[in-house]
Motif scaffolding. Structure first.
Motif, PDB file in Angstrom:
ATOM      1  N   GLY A 270       0.822  -1.215   0.000  1.00 27.05           N
ATOM      2  CA  GLY A 270       0.000   0.000   0.000  1.00 27.05           C
ATOM      3  C   GLY A 270       0.850   1.256   0.000  1.00 27.05           C
ATOM      4  N   ALA A 271       0.564   2.175   0.931  1.00 22.79           N
ATOM      5  CA  ALA A 271       1.270   3.457   0.991  1.00 22.79           C
ATOM      6  C   ALA A 271       2.752   3.292   1.308  1.00 22.79           C
ATOM      7  N   LEU A 272       3.134   2.137   1.845  1.00 29.59           N
ATOM      8  CA  LEU A 272       4.538   1.903   2.189  1.00 29.59           C
ATOM      9  C   LEU A 272       5.339   1.287   1.042  1.00 29.59           C
ATOM     10  N   GLN A 273       4.687   1.035  -0.073  1.00 31.33           N
ATOM     11  CA  GLN A 273       5.383   0.321  -1.146  1.00 31.33           C
ATOM     12  C   GLN A 273       6.559   1.116  -1.704  1.00 31.33           C
ATOM     13  N   GLU A 274       6.423   2.427  -1.784  1.00 36.32           N
ATOM     14  CA  GLU A 274       7.491   3.231  -2.383  1.00 36.32           C
ATOM     15  C   GLU A 274       8.784   3.168  -1.587  1.00 36.32           C
ATOM     16  N   GLN A 275       8.698   2.905  -0.309  1.00 34.99           N
ATOM     17  CA  GLN A 275       9.913   2.841   0.504  1.00 34.99           C
ATOM     18  C   GLN A 275      10.318   1.404   0.835  1.00 34.99           C
ATOM     19  N   THR A 276       9.728   0.439   0.125  1.00 30.82           N
ATOM     20  CA  THR A 276      10.018  -0.969   0.358  1.00 30.82           C
ATOM     21  C   THR A 276      10.823  -1.536  -0.802  1.00 30.82           C
ATOM     22  N   ARG A 277      11.825  -2.337  -0.477  1.00 35.89           N
ATOM     23  CA  ARG A 277      12.707  -2.925  -1.488  1.00 35.89           C
ATOM     24  C   ARG A 277      12.856  -4.412  -1.252  1.00 35.89           C
ATOM     25  N   LEU A 278      13.153  -5.147  -2.335  1.00 35.40           N
ATOM     26  CA  LEU A 278      13.492  -6.568  -2.243  1.00 35.40           C
ATOM     27  C   LEU A 278      15.003  -6.717  -2.114  1.00 35.40           C
ATOM     28  N   ALA A 279      15.419  -7.701  -1.323  1.00 37.92           N
ATOM     29  CA  ALA A 279      16.849  -8.019  -1.187  1.00 37.92           C
ATOM     30  C   ALA A 279      16.973  -9.542  -1.074  1.00 37.92           C
ATOM     31  N   GLU A 280      17.057 -10.209  -2.217  1.00 36.22           N
ATOM     32  CA  GLU A 280      17.117 -11.671  -2.249  1.00 36.22           C
ATOM     33  C   GLU A 280      18.567 -12.148  -2.272  1.00 36.22           C
ATOM     34  N   PHE A 281      18.793 -13.268  -1.597  1.00 32.43           N
ATOM     35  CA  PHE A 281      20.107 -13.900  -1.571  1.00 32.43           C
ATOM     36  C   PHE A 281      19.942 -15.390  -1.846  1.00 32.43           C
ATOM     37  N   VAL A 282      21.050 -16.097  -1.863  1.00 32.52           N
ATOM     38  CA  VAL A 282      21.044 -17.535  -2.116  1.00 32.52           C
ATOM     39  C   VAL A 282      21.755 -18.231  -0.970  1.00 32.52           C
ATOM     40  N   ILE A 283      21.223 -19.363  -0.532  1.00 30.17           N
ATOM     41  CA  ILE A 283      21.874 -20.088   0.556  1.00 30.17           C
ATOM     42  C   ILE A 283      23.307 -20.426   0.153  1.00 30.17           C
ATOM     43  N   GLY A 284      24.173 -20.410   1.136  1.00 28.47           N
ATOM     44  CA  GLY A 284      25.589 -20.652   0.880  1.00 28.47           C
ATOM     45  C   GLY A 284      26.415 -19.378   0.842  1.00 28.47           C
TER      46      GLY A 284
END
Length: 494
Positions: free
Chosen positions: A27-41
């Motif tokens: 919602g209103a917080l989407q603009e300040q939200t980011r994805l940060a994906e990693f991989v095991i290992g």
């Protein structure tokens, strides 16, 4: 006030559907939200450094059975070097039996179950008040129409290089006690028109590989047919531009209308994951699994003979009430049906699943560490269970790999389970290894095994060489590549 959504995927190709659902519904917080994906290992310090580079106020972690140990280390380090960052956990691994988990004790908040509504609400309270008083927040399940679909959040990089996970429904009406879906009341569909519009948009952006994480794709046949027709239309529009779709099927529910649709797909376009798990009716009853075995076997046979779909069929060893002989009979029955892959799984005790009720009666002993694999039961002792684990590993290397297509039949003969178990025991005695066996070494060992079973050296080398042109003891012929779709990770949606 950056909010990060993070997880450690099993491999890079697995783009997290759960995180994208959360981002889509911020919602209103989407603009300040980011994805940060990693991989095991990955190194814990590297992950923590990259997370903190965003200067986050909140980090939400998706926690699964395959990443909980590494995520625990990340959370512990974050609490030491950046205690001001608020850490929120969610995902199936921490949604049940949470009070006893170290990672939950380290974190600030926990969202159990559905996070689409509850996580954004929690973030708003953390950032703007009033400060949440409770640590554990039970996820609210909203109407399906209120959940914003996340597929526009797949990036061009995702589309080009990763599996795209999609779902036409959530939940499952069945109560198989080894599965987390046993806790669901039913299956809840998304609006079909809006879902197909999202598929259309993904396809227009270049998406060609779709993995459906629905537990019961063929539960509603009308919906199944419409979704399959979407892919058939794309294939018909440009046969030179292949599309690939993966679905999980209920094995004993394949009416004629669905068969007609399946039969229209060309080779390489369709994969079905089919859970048989056990052919033993008494074991099925123990774990609350409803399955018409004769109809399921007939349907698998029909798919093998009358469709071009690639079949990935699952069996589980270690279920309560099943001994090795019972499992072997089911395995041999499945081999006779000739699916392309048999996934030989070892039972795992997923947190929250009702399988735990059989622990005392069937003396079920599970590994206390993820992935909580069964170690022994009243009918299968620890040493025998380890033999089954090695069988499963070698079966992947030899049978499911598709690299020994001509040789496999000779190895299995008229007693597939017993013959491959003998090979598995022999191979382990020879190598003392289940991993890091080079392909040329494996081919040479397979040829040696055939010789030990009475085949001449030249005949064994020629047979293995017909599958694999490598360093074996006899001249090898160049084998035609076998196209086997890459096995997908199971059910990554939060």
């Amino acid at each position: 006030m950056t909010i990060l959504l993070s997880t450690l995927n099993a491999r890079y190709a697995h783009a997290s559907l759960g995180l994208r659902y959360l981002l889509a519904n911020m919602g209103a917080l989407q603009e300040q939200t980011r994805l940060a994906e990693f991989v095991i290992g990955a190194k814990t310090t590297d992950i923590v450094e990259r997370l903190l580079a965003h200067r986050p106020r909140i980090i939400g972690f998706g926690v699964y059975i395959w990443n909980v140990e590494e995520t625990t280390r990340v959370v512990a380090m974050l609490k030491r070097v950046a205690p001001q960052v608020v850490l929120v956990l969610g995902g199936p691994e921490v949604s049940f039996e949470s009070s006893e988990q170290g990672i939950v004790q380290l974190a600030d908040y926990l969202v159990t179950g559905w996070g689409d509504v509850t996580f954004p609400k929690l973030c708003g309270e953390i950032l703007h008040g009033p400060k949440p008083l409770m640590k554990v927040h039970v996820g609210v399940q909203p109407p399906m129409a209120d959940i914003k679909l996340p597929y526009a959040l797949y990036t061009e990089q995702d589309i080009a290089h990763r599996t795209l996970y999609v779902e036409a429904s959530r939940g499952c009406p069945f109560k198989c006690e080894f599965c987390l879906s046993a806790l669901d009341k039913t299956a809840w569909p998304f609006g079909l028109d809006s879902f197909l519009a999202e598929l259309e948009a993904l396809h227009a952006r270049g998406a060609r590989l779709f993995k459906f994480v629905d537990r019961t794709f063929n539960l509603n046949i009308k919906t199944s047919l419409k979704i399959m027709q979407f892919f058939l239309d794309k294939i018909a529009a440009d046969p030179a531009d292949p599309v690939y779709a993966h679905f999980e099927l209920v094995p004993d529910h394949l009416p004629d209308a669905l068969k007609e649709g399946i039969a229209k797909f060309p080779p390489g376009a369709l994969q079905f994951e089919i859970g048989i798990q056990s052919f033993n009716p008494d074991v099925q009853a123990l774990v609350s699994r409803r399955q018409d075995n004769a109809k399921a076997a007939d349907n698998i046979g029909w798919l093998c003979e009358h469709s071009h779909a690639h079949l990935h069929v699952d069996l589980i060893a270690g279920l309560p009430g099943e001994d090795i002989d019972s499992f072997a009979r089911g395995f041999d029955r499945l081999v006779a049906l000739k699916p392309h892959e048999i996934q030989f799984g070892i039972l795992k005790r997923l947190r929250g699943t009702p399988i735990i009720r059989h622990t005392e009666q069937y003396k079920m002993v599970f590994d206390p560490y993820p992935p909580y694999t069964i170690l022994s039961t009243s009918l299968i002792d620890f040493a025998s269970m380890q033999r089954l684990v090695r069988f499963a590993r070698y079966w992947d290397l030899v049978a499911n790999s598709g690299r020994f297509a001509n040789t496999l039949g000779q190895m299995l003969g008229d007693a597939p389970f017993n013959n491959f178990m003998a090979f598995s025991d022999w191979l382990y005695a020879k190598t003392d290894a289940t991993h890091r066996i080079a392909l040329d070494k494996l081919a040479a060992l397979v040829a040696q095994w055939l010789q030990a079973r009475g085949m001449s050296k030249d005949a064994a080398g020629a047979l293995v060489g017909s599958d694999y042109a490598g360093r074996v003891d006899a001249p090898a012929q160049k084998a035609k590549p076998v196209a086997v779709p890459v096995r997908q990770a199971r059910h990554l949606a939060a």
